[in-house]
Motif scaffolding. Structure first.
Motif, PDB file in Angstrom:
ATOM      1  N   GLU A 113       9.891  16.449  25.779  1.00 19.10           N
ATOM      2  CA  GLU A 113      11.151  16.829  26.171  1.00 19.10           C
ATOM      3  C   GLU A 113      11.963  15.503  26.255  1.00 19.10           C
ATOM      4  N   ALA A 114      11.466  14.293  26.678  1.00 21.04           N
ATOM      5  CA  ALA A 114      12.163  13.180  26.865  1.00 21.04           C
ATOM      6  C   ALA A 114      12.840  12.605  25.489  1.00 21.04           C
ATOM      7  N   ILE A 115      12.112  13.047  24.435  1.00 16.20           N
ATOM      8  CA  ILE A 115      12.771  12.463  23.090  1.00 16.20           C
ATOM      9  C   ILE A 115      14.095  12.980  22.524  1.00 16.20           C
ATOM     10  N   GLY A 116      14.047  14.236  22.642  1.00 14.71           N
ATOM     11  CA  GLY A 116      15.346  15.150  22.216  1.00 14.71           C
ATOM     12  C   GLY A 116      16.272  14.728  23.206  1.00 14.71           C
ATOM     13  N   VAL A 117      16.159  14.824  24.424  1.00 19.08           N
ATOM     14  CA  VAL A 117      17.275  14.330  25.403  1.00 19.08           C
ATOM     15  C   VAL A 117      17.741  13.167  25.432  1.00 19.08           C
ATOM     16  N   ALA A 118      16.895  12.266  25.658  1.00 13.58           N
ATOM     17  CA  ALA A 118      17.271  10.625  25.548  1.00 13.58           C
ATOM     18  C   ALA A 118      18.003  10.320  24.350  1.00 13.58           C
ATOM     19  N   GLN A 119      17.517  10.861  23.011  1.00 16.32           N
ATOM     20  CA  GLN A 119      18.327  10.327  21.994  1.00 16.32           C
ATOM     21  C   GLN A 119      19.663  11.065  21.789  1.00 16.32           C
ATOM     22  N   SER A 120      19.946  12.436  22.328  1.00 12.38           N
ATOM     23  CA  SER A 120      20.963  13.335  22.128  1.00 12.38           C
ATOM     24  C   SER A 120      21.972  12.468  23.127  1.00 12.38           C
ATOM     25  N   LEU A 121      21.580  11.860  24.396  1.00 13.36           N
ATOM     26  CA  LEU A 121      22.382  11.301  25.272  1.00 13.36           C
ATOM     27  C   LEU A 121      22.799  10.198  24.947  1.00 13.36           C
ATOM     28  N   ALA A 122      21.881   9.332  24.112  1.00 13.31           N
ATOM     29  CA  ALA A 122      22.333   7.708  24.030  1.00 13.31           C
ATOM     30  C   ALA A 122      22.967   7.876  22.766  1.00 13.31           C
ATOM     31  N   LEU A 123      23.023   8.697  21.818  1.00 11.05           N
ATOM     32  CA  LEU A 123      23.880   8.642  20.565  1.00 11.05           C
ATOM     33  C   LEU A 123      25.307   9.424  20.780  1.00 11.05           C
ATOM     34  N   GLY A 124      26.200   8.867  19.737  1.00  9.44           N
ATOM     35  CA  GLY A 124      27.768   9.584  19.955  1.00  9.44           C
ATOM     36  C   GLY A 124      27.981  10.995  19.240  1.00  9.44           C
ATOM     37  N   GLU A 125      29.028  11.271  19.655  1.00  8.64           N
ATOM     38  CA  GLU A 125      29.378  12.566  19.033  1.00  8.64           C
ATOM     39  C   GLU A 125      29.642  12.645  17.708  1.00  8.64           C
ATOM     40  N   ARG A 126      29.809  11.575  16.934  1.00  7.57           N
ATOM     41  CA  ARG A 126      30.225  11.722  15.451  1.00  7.57           C
ATOM     42  C   ARG A 126      28.937  11.262  14.867  1.00  7.57           C
ATOM     43  N   ASP A 127      27.833  11.134  15.480  1.00  7.65           N
ATOM     44  CA  ASP A 127      26.481  10.815  14.733  1.00  7.65           C
ATOM     45  C   ASP A 127      25.631  12.335  14.622  1.00  7.65           C
ATOM     46  N   MET A 128      24.991  12.229  13.401  1.00 10.60           N
ATOM     47  CA  MET A 128      24.126  13.507  13.204  1.00 10.60           C
ATOM     48  C   MET A 128      22.748  13.486  13.218  1.00 10.60           C
ATOM     49  N   SER A 129      22.238  14.455  13.930  1.00  8.19           N
ATOM     50  CA  SER A 129      20.732  14.385  14.076  1.00  8.19           C
ATOM     51  C   SER A 129      20.066  15.561  12.936  1.00  8.19           C
ATOM     52  N   PHE A 130      18.867  15.162  12.145  1.00  9.73           N
ATOM     53  CA  PHE A 130      18.305  15.755  11.512  1.00  9.73           C
ATOM     54  C   PHE A 130      16.935  16.146  12.031  1.00  9.73           C
TER      55      PHE A 130
END
Length: 409
Positions: A113-130
């Protein structure tokens, strides 16, 4: 030639099988706070020791130590804990609903769980996750509506993806979450392509892509690294090494020979190996790589070193290939418990507030499930048949027109 031994094929063998005592003695783990943190603009050739270390921030007492400590505010830490807990509680509820026949398939993020949550909060709204399919935490951290998740999993008439995806293969563009694919490796190259397009247009968004350690054995992984290196794509490429693919251990993909982070060296990319069960370490490595990407220094490969505590999916029984109690012996602990312990250690959390948060989230999830069940669970209601023709081609050709006519839609 007669003095040479016969050739022997090496078949990697896991350190423990069902019935054996769990063992992680073979792992290479750095002490918390011991790994150096270079400037993000340092040339890759000066960082070739990092893929063999393990970036850690939280020690055994829940203290944040060392140069990678991101020094997050208590409010951000609590926000992260909330999203991680929501992910775990939602997973548990959906798993039970699958066992009740209300959905066809599910996959837990337990232990990751730490992976998705930490990286989502650390990156910006205009960034894109694949993402891969254990990244529900990304959506939880960005307050994606639970009812959308529930309806997609039930594949009912209100499914936001209109029945075009399997359960848990979410897609949420407005939340920086590119559509999931069961063919996991395919999205790695897509992340690099998206990042290259962003740079080509002079935009400011970066991409982050994920692949499981098992899928690094496929060509998609190496093709993505080649393009990311050659074109200095503003992308963070993550290998989620949770020790197991569907039913084979990481040694089958090469973990016996070297770390997955070290594969970056062959492509001239920086490689970081990070404790994936440490919220602070994941955050710190992600923001370091993001800064490198945003300042046109190119891509970074991050190996997120974690453990898949549950089965691969509801179709998998991990006790068939690993000791039943192995998860309890994982040396890097549980990500939710570790962040909770850290907040308590700094005087910003306690057991009473934790219990209240669990109760609140449990009720919120229960209400969303009840709302989704009112629309319909598996087989009770479906998206309109006409939806299979929408959003496929910009201009439908004669075959689609004929098929629609035959179906009367």
């Amino acid at each position: 030639m007669s003095n040479l031994p016969s050739l022997r094929l090496h078949i990697p063998v896991p350190p423990a099988r069902p019935g054996d005592a769990p063992s992680f003695d073979h792992l290479r783990l750095s002490e918390a706070g011991a790994v150096r943190r270079p400037d993000s603009a340092v040339p890759e050739a000066e960082m070739r020791d990092l893929p063999y270390d393990l970036v850690r921030v939280l020690d055994g007492e829940g203290r944040a130590v060392g140069p990678w400590d991101p020094k997050l505010s208590p409010d951000m830490l609590r926000r992260g804990l909330r999203a991680m807990l929501a992910t775990r509680l939602f997973d548990d509820r959906m798993f039970r609903l699958h066992r009740q026949g209300k959905t066809s398939f599910y996959m837990k993020s337990l232990g990751e769980e730490a992976i998705g949550v930490a990286q989502s909060l650390a990156l910006g709204e205009r960034d894109m996750s694949f993402p891969t399919y254990r990244m529900l935490g990304w959506l939880m951290a960005r307050d994606y509506p639970l009812i959308h998740l529930v309806n997609e999993i039930f594949s009912n008439a209100d499914d936001p993806l209109k029945g075009k995806q399997l359960p848990i293969l979410y897609s949420a563009r407005d939340y920086g979450f590119y559509s999931l694919s069961g063919n996991v490796g395919s999205r790695f190259g897509h992340a690099v392509g998206w990042a290259m397009a962003s740079a080509y247009k002079g935009d400011d968004g970066i991409a982050i892509g994920y692949i499981g350690e098992g899928t690094t054995a496929e060509g998609d992984f190496h093709e993505a690294l080649t393009f990311a290196s050659v074109y200095r794509a503003p992308v963070i490429l993550c290998v989620t090494n949770n020790q197991y693919a569907i039913s084979s251990f990481s040694g089958i993909a090469g973990a016996e020979a070297t770390t997955f982070a070290a594969k970056a060296i062959a492509y001239g990319l920086p490689g970081l190996r990070v404790d994936g069960n440490d919220f602070l370490a994941v955050w710190a490595a992600t923001t370091w790589a993001a800064e490198r990407a945003r300042t046109n220094h190119g891509a970074t490969l991050i190996e997120l070193f974690t453990y898949r505590a549950a089965g691969h999916s509801t179709s998998d029984d991990p006790t068939k290939y690993r000791p039943a109690d192995e998860a309890e012996h994982w040396p890097l602990g549980d990500p939710v418990d570790r962040l909770k312990q850290h907040l308590i250690a700094i005087g910003e959390w306690d057991e009473e507030r934790h219990a209240a948060l669990v109760a609140e989230l449990t009720e919120t999830i229960r209400a969303a499930v009840k709302q989704g069940e009112a629309v319909g669970t598996l087989g009770q209601s479906k998206p309109s048949v006409r939806e299979m023709f929408e959003g496929v081609f910009k201009e439908p050709d004669w075959r689609l027109i004929e098929q629609r006519r035959e179906l009367g839609v």
